[in-house]
Design a protein around this motif. Structure first.
Motif, PDB file in Angstrom:
ATOM      1  N   PRO A  13      18.175 -18.923  79.870  1.00  0.00           N
ATOM      2  CA  PRO A  13      16.929 -17.579  80.567  1.00  0.00           C
ATOM      3  C   PRO A  13      17.125 -17.740  82.140  1.00  0.00           C
ATOM      4  N   HIS A  14      17.355 -18.903  82.683  1.00  0.00           N
ATOM      5  CA  HIS A  14      17.465 -18.574  84.555  1.00  0.00           C
ATOM      6  C   HIS A  14      18.926 -17.519  84.200  1.00  0.00           C
ATOM      7  N   MET A  15      19.930 -17.541  83.800  1.00  0.00           N
ATOM      8  CA  MET A  15      20.643 -15.906  83.924  1.00  0.00           C
ATOM      9  C   MET A  15      20.483 -14.594  83.531  1.00  0.00           C
ATOM     10  N   ARG A  16      19.169 -14.313  82.914  1.00  0.00           N
ATOM     11  CA  ARG A  16      18.642 -13.405  82.811  1.00  0.00           C
ATOM     12  C   ARG A  16      18.241 -12.492  84.214  1.00  0.00           C
ATOM     13  N   ASP A  24      26.662  -9.060  86.924  1.00  0.00           N
ATOM     14  CA  ASP A  24      26.107  -9.177  86.566  1.00  0.00           C
ATOM     15  C   ASP A  24      25.927 -10.363  84.985  1.00  0.00           C
ATOM     16  N   MET A  25      24.951 -11.426  84.537  1.00  0.00           N
ATOM     17  CA  MET A  25      25.420 -12.392  84.002  1.00  0.00           C
ATOM     18  C   MET A  25      25.391 -11.611  82.539  1.00  0.00           C
ATOM     19  N   VAL A  26      24.218 -10.738  82.712  1.00  0.00           N
ATOM     20  CA  VAL A  26      23.850 -10.623  80.857  1.00  0.00           C
ATOM     21  C   VAL A  26      25.417  -9.545  80.905  1.00  0.00           C
ATOM     22  N   LEU A  27      25.672  -8.730  81.890  1.00  0.00           N
ATOM     23  CA  LEU A  27      26.265  -7.882  81.512  1.00  0.00           C
ATOM     24  C   LEU A  27      27.821  -8.145  80.921  1.00  0.00           C
TER      25      LEU A  27
END
Length: 105
Positions: A23-26, A34-37
């Motif tokens: 969650p904290h990577m969103r 960008d960690m989600v990308l």
């Protein structure tokens, strides 16, 4: 492409699908990435590789993603299992590239 490598990638994908995104990577960037990308790019290419040989575009995307993961991994803490999550992504990406290289021969 050996069947055992495809089976391994398939198993790794199943494990990845069961793992919750940390969650904290969103919405977080590390080293300008960008960690989600990063997660989405690798996941999309891995799914494609499970369907058949990667095209050159996806292979190049995975190579870039591998370099990015290597760059950011030392800066990822293990809160919510984030380090292991991205390490697993890296390992899947590396295997998918390896499978693609085997198909190109």
């Amino acid at each position: 492409m050996s069947e055992s490598e495809v089976d391994l990638l398939s198993r790794m994908w199943e494990e990845h699908m069961r793992a919750p995104f940390p969650p904290h990577m969103r919405g977080r960037e590390i080293e300008g990435e960008d960690m989600v990308l990063l997660d989405a790019d690798i996941a999309g290419c891995v799914v494609s590789s499970l369907s058949g040989p990667l095209d050159e575009k996806r292979r190049k995307i995975l190579l870039v993603c591998l370099a990015v993961v290597e760059k950011v991994l030392p800066s990822i803490d293990d809160e919510d299992g984030a380090f292991e999550y991205y390490k697993h992504l890296r390992d899947m990406a590396a295997l998918a590239v390896e499978l693609g290289n085997a198909n190109a021969r």
